[in-house]
Design a protein around this motif. Structure first.
Motif, short mmCIF file in Angstrom:
data_model
loop_
_atom_site.label_atom_id
_atom_site.label_comp_id
_atom_site.label_asym_id
_atom_site.label_seq_id
_atom_site.Cartn_x
_atom_site.Cartn_y
_atom_site.Cartn_z
N LYS A 214 -6.15 18.33 30.20
CA LYS A 214 -5.53 17.31 29.35
C LYS A 214 -4.28 17.86 28.67
CE LYS A 214 -9.79 14.73 28.37
NZ LYS A 214 -10.76 14.34 27.31
N LEU A 215 -4.38 19.11 28.18
CA LEU A 215 -3.21 19.73 27.57
C LEU A 215 -2.08 19.88 28.59
CD1 LEU A 215 -4.90 22.49 25.38
CD2 LEU A 215 -3.59 20.53 24.55
N TRP A 244 5.21 33.93 18.24
CA TRP A 244 3.84 33.42 18.45
C TRP A 244 3.17 34.17 19.60
CZ3 TRP A 244 0.39 31.41 21.81
CH2 TRP A 244 -0.69 30.68 21.29
N PHE A 245 3.91 34.31 20.71
CA PHE A 245 3.35 35.02 21.87
C PHE A 245 3.04 36.47 21.51
CE2 PHE A 245 5.94 31.86 24.50
CZ PHE A 245 4.83 31.08 24.79
N SER A 246 3.95 37.11 20.78
CA SER A 246 3.74 38.51 20.40
C SER A 246 2.52 38.65 19.49
CB SER A 246 4.99 39.03 19.69
OG SER A 246 4.81 40.37 19.29
N ASP A 247 2.36 37.72 18.53
CA ASP A 247 1.22 37.77 17.61
C ASP A 247 -0.11 37.57 18.33
OD1 ASP A 247 2.99 38.14 15.56
OD2 ASP A 247 2.99 36.04 14.89
N HIS A 248 -0.08 36.87 19.47
CA HIS A 248 -1.32 36.59 20.20
C HIS A 248 -1.49 37.50 21.40
CE1 HIS A 248 -0.88 32.97 17.74
NE2 HIS A 248 -2.20 32.75 17.93
N GLY A 249 -0.70 38.57 21.46
CA GLY A 249 -0.91 39.59 22.48
C GLY A 249 -0.55 39.16 23.88
N ILE A 250 0.34 38.20 24.04
CA ILE A 250 0.74 37.75 25.38
C ILE A 250 1.95 38.57 25.82
CG2 ILE A 250 1.65 35.82 26.73
CD1 ILE A 250 0.06 33.95 24.91
N VAL A 251 1.75 39.38 26.84
CA VAL A 251 2.79 40.29 27.33
C VAL A 251 3.93 39.49 27.98
CG1 VAL A 251 3.30 42.22 28.86
CG2 VAL A 251 1.07 42.09 27.70
N GLY A 264 10.33 21.00 25.15
CA GLY A 264 10.06 20.38 23.85
C GLY A 264 8.74 20.80 23.24
N LEU A 265 8.17 21.94 23.67
CA LEU A 265 6.88 22.43 23.18
C LEU A 265 7.13 23.52 22.14
CD1 LEU A 265 4.98 22.66 26.58
CD2 LEU A 265 5.03 20.75 24.97
N ALA A 266 6.54 23.37 20.95
CA ALA A 266 6.75 24.32 19.86
C ALA A 266 5.47 25.10 19.59
CB ALA A 266 7.20 23.57 18.61
N ALA A 267 5.51 25.96 18.58
CA ALA A 267 4.37 26.83 18.27
C ALA A 267 3.15 26.03 17.87
CB ALA A 267 4.76 27.80 17.16
N ASP A 268 3.30 24.89 17.17
CA ASP A 268 2.13 24.10 16.77
C ASP A 268 1.40 23.52 17.97
OD1 ASP A 268 4.18 22.42 17.45
OD2 ASP A 268 3.91 21.04 15.78
N TRP A 269 2.17 23.26 19.05
CA TRP A 269 1.52 22.77 20.27
C TRP A 269 0.67 23.88 20.90
CZ3 TRP A 269 0.92 23.43 25.47
CH2 TRP A 269 0.47 22.34 26.21
N LEU A 270 1.15 25.12 20.84
CA LEU A 270 0.38 26.25 21.36
C LEU A 270 -0.87 26.51 20.54
CD1 LEU A 270 3.28 28.67 22.28
CD2 LEU A 270 1.77 27.48 23.87
N ASP A 271 -0.83 26.11 19.27
CA ASP A 271 -2.03 26.24 18.45
C ASP A 271 -3.16 25.37 19.01
OD1 ASP A 271 -0.80 28.01 16.73
OD2 ASP A 271 -0.14 26.45 15.32
N VAL A 273 -3.62 24.76 22.16
CA VAL A 273 -4.15 25.49 23.32
C VAL A 273 -5.11 26.58 22.84
CG1 VAL A 273 -3.56 26.91 25.32
CG2 VAL A 273 -2.04 25.03 24.63
N GLU A 274 -4.72 27.27 21.80
CA GLU A 274 -5.56 28.35 21.27
C GLU A 274 -6.91 27.81 20.80
OE1 GLU A 274 -5.26 31.96 17.96
OE2 GLU A 274 -4.06 30.13 17.75
N ALA A 275 -6.92 26.60 20.27
CA ALA A 275 -8.16 26.01 19.76
C ALA A 275 -9.11 25.61 20.88
CB ALA A 275 -7.84 24.79 18.90
N VAL A 276 -8.60 25.48 22.09
CA VAL A 276 -9.42 25.01 23.22
C VAL A 276 -10.05 26.16 23.99
CG1 VAL A 276 -9.31 23.83 25.46
CG2 VAL A 276 -8.14 22.86 23.48
N VAL A 277 -9.31 27.25 24.17
CA VAL A 277 -9.78 28.34 25.04
C VAL A 277 -10.17 29.57 24.23
CG1 VAL A 277 -8.35 27.52 26.95
CG2 VAL A 277 -7.46 29.23 25.38
N ALA A 278 -10.99 30.41 24.86
CA ALA A 278 -11.41 31.65 24.22
C ALA A 278 -10.25 32.64 24.20
CB ALA A 278 -12.59 32.25 24.99
N PRO A 279 -10.26 33.56 23.25
CA PRO A 279 -9.15 34.52 23.13
C PRO A 279 -8.90 35.33 24.39
CG PRO A 279 -10.50 34.56 21.17
CD PRO A 279 -11.24 33.70 22.15
#
Length: 478
Positions: A214-215, A244-251, A264-271, A273-279
């Motif tokens: 859906k995302l 945001w990517f650096s803070d979440h360990g995404i190389v 047109g996707l910002a950091a709040d939109w990535l939040d 994604v973070e809420a849906v999947v495991a770290p």
């Protein structure tokens, strides 16, 4: 030219056989022999277009060729071995009322013999020897007719070549963009297949996958609604996403940021994604969505490029009118738009085009392709007058029972002393070989003679305008 300079006697009996001199009496023929002289010329140039017209030549033996410089090329106008053919300073009788320069070049292609008469002597006898003057004027008339026909055709070919070059340039950009985007898209699809396999082998439950899909769909939808950002705005958003990517360990997150910003996707939109999947699978989910967004952007780029190509081809068809009747009912605005698009490469980025159209004007009956040639000639002159920098204005309006099309430029204007001559055939202010002097003559004939309209110049430094009036009442098909 290789000329034998030793004196060659003039034969009065030979001159008497030439149609140019057949009505002259013995006294006149004797005068010609005393003031003229005969030369032997080896193959080569006799005189060159643009030089001061000092002599008048009559062919006694051999073959001569007359040519003109058109578009940088030497175009043959006439080739003849007719004894008595003449050329050279035939305008000498006009004196300072006309430019005394050769308006073409002449060469001989085989060893030839020529009678040469000084231009001043020709001017003198033209005033007194009427039979010869009649012959000269007849020759001048038919020679001009032939020269205009050949040069007219050459003018059309030059315009077509210029437009073809511009169209090729315009087509090359979107075509190259589509090829590049297709190549990148192939790589991204391959990456998506690889990532899909990794997801299938990973610890993904069904609910998480459904939420992620859906995302993904929302991300693709967002691409179509992405705002247009200034370079500064885009840079700020990329910095925020990079953090945001650096803070979440995404190389290598900084490499992903431009794609998300473009979509047109910002950091709040990535939040979300973070809420849906495991770290432990967040990076895989982000990269999966990145592939989806990038493929959508690439497909949009391909679609835009192909649409641009289709638009250019349609404009070329509109301009050429190849698949339509010569005489038809047309929307002049469509013709103007097609011409501007065909000339866009020549117009360049430093000329601002202002369009002031009265869209309430009715269609007109016209020769569409020939009207396009008129727009081309006048707009091309305007571009050259402005030296590629300025404002080009195209305006349409009603003027009594006519449609007015006005093409203006901010160039230096047309000098007062040549305004009355700009519509004369072969008159040009361009250097020798760079202009035929027929562009405005052709335009005048198309508007006035074929469409029963009017073409005039409204001159002013910084505001030079050509006004074309076309009858709104249907013109009769000839």
């Amino acid at each position: 030219m290789s000329v034998r300079t030793d004196p060659v006697p003039c034969d009065i009996d030979e001159l008497r056989t030439l149609f140019l001199f057949e009505k002259l009496n013995d006294e006149q023929l004797q005068w010609l022999c005393e003031h003229g002289h005969t030369i032997h010329a080896e193959p080569g140039q006799v005189y060159t277009e643009g030089e001061t017209a000092a002599c008048f030549y009559v062919l006694l033996e051999g073959t001569l060729v007359l040519s003109r410089l058109i578009g940088g090329g030497d175009v043959e106008m006439t080739r003849t071995g007719q004894v008595g053919a003449y050329t050279g300073a035939w305008q000498a009788y006009l004196g300072d009322r006309a430019p005394q320069a050769y308006n073409h070049s002449m060469r001989v292609v085989v060893p030839s013999r020529l009678l040469v008469l000084d231009a001043r002597d020709l001017a003198l006898i033209m005033q007194d020897w009427f039979p010869m003057a009649v012959h000269l004027l007849e020759g001048l008339f038919w020679g001009q007719q032939n020269m205009r026909q050949v040069t007219d055709q050459r003018e059309r070919l030059l315009a077509l070549g210029s437009l073809s070059a511009g169209l090729t340039h315009e087509l090359n950009n979107p075509a190259a963009a589509a090829v590049r985007a297709t190549s990148v898209l192939r790589d991204r699809v391959a990456g998506m297949r690889h990532k899909l396999g990794a997801i299938a082998a990973g610890p993904w439950d069904r609910m998480t996958m459904e939420q992620l899909m859906k995302l993904q769909e929302k991300a693709v939808e967002q691409v179509a609604k992405a705002p247009t950002l200034s370079p500064m705005e885009a840079s700020d958003r990329e910095d925020a996403l990079g953090e945001w990517f650096s803070d979440h360990g995404i190389v290598g997150g900084w490499d992903l940021a431009p794609t998300f910003v473009q979509a047109g996707l910002a950091a709040d939109w990535l939040d979300d994604v973070e809420a849906v999947v495991a770290p432990d699978v967040l990076e895989g989910a982000v990269r999966w969505i990145n592939y989806s967004v990038e493929t959508e952007l690439l497909m949009n780029e391909i679609e835009d490029s192909v649409t641009r190509i289709s638009t250019l081809v349609a404009s070329a068809k509109q301009y050429s009118q190849l698949d339509r009747a010569p005489f038809q009912v047309v929307d002049v605005h469509e013709l103007l738009e097609a011409t501007l698009l065909m000339l866009s490469a020549k117009i360049g980025k430093q000329i601002r085009v202002v369009k002031d159209y009265d869209r309430t004007l009715p269609q007109v009956s016209a020769y569409a392709s020939e009207l396009n040639q008129v727009w081309t000639n006048i707009i091309d002159n305007a571009i050259q007058a402005m030296a590629g920098v300025g404002t080009l204005t195209i305006r349409t309006a009603r003027a009594d029972d006519s449609m007015l099309v006005e093409i203006g430029d901010t160039g230096p204007g047309v000098p007062q002393d040549i305004r009355s001559r700009i519509f004369e055939p072969f008159f040009t202010t361009k250097p020798v070989g760079q202009g035929t002097g027929l562009g405005l003559d052709i335009s005048w004939r198309i508007i006035v003679e074929k469409h029963h309209g009017d073409l005039r110049l409204v001159p002013a430094p910084g505001d030079t305008r050509f006004q074309i009036r076309l009858p709104l009442v249907s013109a009769e098909r000839p």
